[in-house]
Scaffold this motif. Structure first.
Motif, PDB file in Angstrom:
ATOM      1  N   VAL A 134      17.595 -17.022 -46.287  1.00  0.00           N
ATOM      2  CA  VAL A 134      16.441 -17.835 -46.911  1.00  0.00           C
ATOM      3  C   VAL A 134      15.438 -16.568 -46.982  1.00  0.00           C
ATOM      4  CG1 VAL A 134      14.795 -19.316 -46.355  1.00  0.00           C
ATOM      5  CG2 VAL A 134      17.179 -19.907 -45.972  1.00  0.00           C
ATOM      6  N   CYS A 163       6.604 -18.454 -51.525  1.00  0.00           N
ATOM      7  CA  CYS A 163       7.685 -19.068 -52.044  1.00  0.00           C
ATOM      8  C   CYS A 163       8.711 -18.980 -51.103  1.00  0.00           C
ATOM      9  CB  CYS A 163       7.886 -18.460 -53.408  1.00  0.00           C
ATOM     10  SG  CYS A 163       6.526 -18.630 -54.463  1.00  0.00           S
ATOM     11  N   THR A 164       9.671 -20.161 -51.247  1.00  0.00           N
ATOM     12  CA  THR A 164      11.047 -19.942 -50.303  1.00  0.00           C
ATOM     13  C   THR A 164      11.948 -19.867 -51.469  1.00  0.00           C
ATOM     14  OG1 THR A 164      10.062 -21.221 -48.748  1.00  0.00           O
ATOM     15  CG2 THR A 164      12.249 -20.915 -48.773  1.00  0.00           C
ATOM     16  N   ARG A 188      11.252 -15.657 -47.653  1.00  0.00           N
ATOM     17  CA  ARG A 188       9.839 -16.311 -47.823  1.00  0.00           C
ATOM     18  C   ARG A 188       9.136 -15.145 -48.356  1.00  0.00           C
ATOM     19  NH1 ARG A 188      12.003 -18.905 -44.099  1.00  0.00           N
ATOM     20  NH2 ARG A 188      11.582 -17.120 -42.602  1.00  0.00           N
ATOM     21  N   SER A 218      14.612 -21.256 -55.959  1.00  0.00           N
ATOM     22  CA  SER A 218      13.319 -21.418 -55.533  1.00  0.00           C
ATOM     23  C   SER A 218      12.550 -22.576 -56.434  1.00  0.00           C
ATOM     24  CB  SER A 218      12.323 -20.158 -56.120  1.00  0.00           C
ATOM     25  OG  SER A 218      10.958 -20.468 -55.737  1.00  0.00           O
ATOM     26  N   THR A 251      16.067 -19.797 -51.436  1.00  0.00           N
ATOM     27  CA  THR A 251      17.172 -20.037 -50.562  1.00  0.00           C
ATOM     28  C   THR A 251      18.695 -19.681 -51.156  1.00  0.00           C
ATOM     29  OG1 THR A 251      16.078 -22.103 -49.383  1.00  0.00           O
ATOM     30  CG2 THR A 251      18.547 -21.725 -49.221  1.00  0.00           C
ATOM     31  N   ASP A 256       9.189 -23.792 -56.174  1.00  0.00           N
ATOM     32  CA  ASP A 256       7.835 -23.761 -55.987  1.00  0.00           C
ATOM     33  C   ASP A 256       7.068 -23.639 -57.106  1.00  0.00           C
ATOM     34  OD1 ASP A 256       7.881 -23.531 -52.882  1.00  0.00           O
ATOM     35  OD2 ASP A 256       9.043 -21.828 -53.471  1.00  0.00           O
TER      36      ASP A 256
END
Length: 165
Positions: free
Chosen positions: A153, A139-140, A155, A115, A142, A117
């Protein structure tokens, strides 16, 4: 040390990146993450990397990592960033209010969730402290396998609200 890198944030990262202290923290506060073998691989004010291994306790019947274990690692990637910023000032409540996920490849081996973010999280928490109003951040996280291929992924929408008093 950046302007968002307070002494409390530095101390939090030092604690969370110490393997023994991390295990004790997870055993006390996140026992399922402890049992699943989640680890903090890397953490800065901007990003965090959390790993989850493919092992007996994380597997599903399809010989890959169970999606709930992937979600746990994905949440922790943005969650440790949130906890770092929350620990750096007056009390703020944090809560996951929404989660979306896309799975693109079978998750086997060691999966790393990243992340990036941290800046948005820090800003939202600072704004909530300044205004007393709630803020949300999507927040993403991956997830990549050992070959660098994206397996999922996530979110995750976090809500932050400064506590009154």
């Amino acid at each position: 040390m950046t302007t968002t890198d307070t002494p409390q944030a530095v101390a939090f990262r030092r604690t969370i990146q110490n393997p023994t202290k991390l295990r004790l923290f997870m055993l006390r506060s996140l026992p399922m993450a402890y049992l699943a073998g989640l680890r903090v691989k890397e953490m800065t004010p901007e990003h965090a990397v959390i790993t989850v291994p493919f092992k007996y306790l994380t597997k599903n019947p399809f010989r890959s990592i169970y999606f709930a274990c992937l979600a746990m690692a994905a949440e922790l990637a943005s969650g440790v960033l949130s906890m770092m910023y929350v620990s750096s000032g007056s009390p703020v409540s944090m809560l996951v209010v929404k989660m979306e996920a896309e799975f693109s490849k079978k998750a086997v081996g060691l999966i790393s969730f990243t992340s990036s973010d941290g800046a948005a999280i820090g800003q939202a928490i600072a704004e909530s402290r300044a205004t007393g109003e709630g803020r949300t951040v999507v927040c993403t996280s991956t997830g990549t396998d050992e070959a660098g291929d994206v397996v999922a992924v996530f979110r995750i929408t976090w809500s932050y609200r400064a506590k009154k008093g």
